[in-house]
Write an enzyme that holds these catalytic residues in place. Structure first.
Site, PDB file in Angstrom:
ATOM      1  CG  LEU A  21      54.985  11.359  40.735  1.00  0.00           C
ATOM      2  CD1 LEU A  21      55.732  12.572  40.191  1.00  0.00           C
ATOM      3  CD2 LEU A  21      53.828  11.813  41.607  1.00  0.00           C
ATOM      4  CG  ASP A  40      57.485   2.780  32.293  1.00  0.00           C
ATOM      5  OD1 ASP A  40      57.214   3.561  33.227  1.00  0.00           O
ATOM      6  OD2 ASP A  40      58.652   2.400  32.037  1.00  0.00           O
ATOM      7  CG  ASP A  75      61.889   6.088  22.779  1.00  0.00           C
ATOM      8  OD1 ASP A  75      61.455   7.011  23.496  1.00  0.00           O
ATOM      9  OD2 ASP A  75      63.064   6.051  22.353  1.00  0.00           O
ATOM     10  CB  ILE A  76      56.444   8.560  24.242  1.00  0.00           C
ATOM     11  CG1 ILE A  76      57.077   8.573  25.646  1.00  0.00           C
ATOM     12  CG2 ILE A  76      55.319   7.541  24.222  1.00  0.00           C
ATOM     13  CD1 ILE A  76      57.758   9.819  26.024  1.00  0.00           C
ATOM     14  CG  ASN A 102      54.732  10.733  35.033  1.00  0.00           C
ATOM     15  OD1 ASN A 102      54.881  11.512  35.970  1.00  0.00           O
ATOM     16  ND2 ASN A 102      55.167   9.482  35.082  1.00  0.00           N
ATOM     17  CE1 TYR A 173      63.476  16.075  36.162  1.00  0.00           C
ATOM     18  CE2 TYR A 173      63.903  17.741  37.834  1.00  0.00           C
ATOM     19  CZ  TYR A 173      63.094  16.753  37.310  1.00  0.00           C
ATOM     20  OH  TYR A 173      61.909  16.440  37.927  1.00  0.00           O
ATOM     21  CE  LYS A 177      60.452  17.087  34.712  1.00  0.00           C
ATOM     22  NZ  LYS A 177      59.329  16.281  34.151  1.00  0.00           N
ATOM     23  CB  THR A 207      59.631   9.115  41.983  1.00  0.00           C
ATOM     24  OG1 THR A 207      60.672  10.082  41.752  1.00  0.00           O
ATOM     25  CG2 THR A 207      58.287   9.833  42.096  1.00  0.00           C
TER      26      THR A 207
END
Length: 304
Positions: A21, A40, A75-76, A102, A173, A177, A207
């Protein structure tokens, strides 16, 4: 006279943009004239770093097509990584207009088998990995607004149907989310006065994460419209990240194939007020009565 591109002149950050995505979003933004910071970390499905640099490859792909893009491999989900991400946009292009959060990965387990490390790792990348870049970008935009340079900024967060309805075997997860939806609502309310709109999508697409978990429904068709192509999600993401989406904030959109749905979250349903304290038996009887009047909740993903 040529038609102006939807994101011409805008500077856009996309996290997790090396594949799937995120890559589709980055390419779609570039096609509409945006200048990109392609982030990334280059990790596997389980979050373990890989040797290659998918961010660099996507940035090169954009530049080869005549666009502008730089790669960011930080690394965000760390304060320094998130800060360097925003700095990359400002140092390279002198501005930041849109942040697309994302990045993510999976460590699926049934609850009784879900290790604390698997919980923490998914929470860290999905939820903290949304919060830290959002905080850095929001601080920049607030400073711009206070300096009299009101931004026309956008944030697009990535939730999931799992975060809206739950998903069997994905407790970590799903919780992360769901947290992203709440974070989106809070950020939209706090940042609107500074010229920032914040929305979220709940996409369904093929994905690395979904093609293994939902292999049957994610398989590409032999011919015809490929409903699970991740590129189907990107047009809405591009529009939400553009100035054309003025006035749209604090919303969640589910998007899959050719379908876009505005999601309507928790809201008051049937209610009874006694005006005094209930006994446990009375509370139970009242709850059952209210449930007969309430809508049936959506099915949990993966439930049988």
């Amino acid at each position: 006279m040529s038609e102006r591109l939807l994101c011409e002149g805008r500077v856009v950050i996309v996290t997790g943009a090396g594949r799937g995505l995120g890559r589709a979003h980055a390419l779609a933004y570039a096609a509409e004239g945006a200048r990109l910071v392609v982030n990334d970390l280059g990790v596997g499905l389980d979050g373990v770093p890989a040797a290659d640099s998918p961010a660099r490859r996507v940035a090169e792909e954009i530049r080869a097509a005549g666009g502008e893009a730089v790669a960011h491999g930080g690394d965000i989900a760390t304060a320094e990584g998130a800060a360097s991400l925003v700095r990359a946009a400002l140092d390279t292009y002198g501005r930041l207009d849109t942040l697309v959060n994302n990045a993510g990965f999976l460590r699926d387990r049934m609850l009784v088998n879900l290790d604390e490390d698997d919980w923490d790792a998914v929470m860290r990348v999905h939820l903290k990995g949304h919060f830290l870049p959002l905080r850095q970008a929001a601080a920049h935009w607030r400073a711009e607004a206070k300096a009299g340079r009101a931004p026309d900024a956008r944030v697009v967060n990535t939730s999931s149907g799992a975060g809206l309805l739950g998903s069997v075997g994905q407790g970590n997860y799903s919780a992360a989310k769901a947290g992203i939806v709440a974070l989106t609502l809070v950020a939209a309310a706090e940042m609107e006065r500074h010229g920032v709109q914040v929305n979220a999508i709940a996409p369904a697409a093929r994905t690395r994460m979904t093609e293994r978990t939902f292999a049957d429904t994610m398989a590409a068709p032999g011919s015809g419209f490929d409903a699970m192509d991740p590129g189907n999600v990107s047009p809405l993401v591009v529009w939400l990240g553009s100035a054309a989406s003025a006035g749209v904030t604090g919303r969640v959109f589910e998007t899959e194939g050719g379908r876009i749905t505005v999601m309507e979250g928790w809201r008051p349903g049937p209610s009874i007020d006694k005006g005094a304290r209930w006994t446990p038996a009375e509370a139970g009887e009242t709850a059952r009565e209210l449930l007969t009047r309430a809508e049936t909740p959506g099915a949990v993903y993966g439930a049988r």
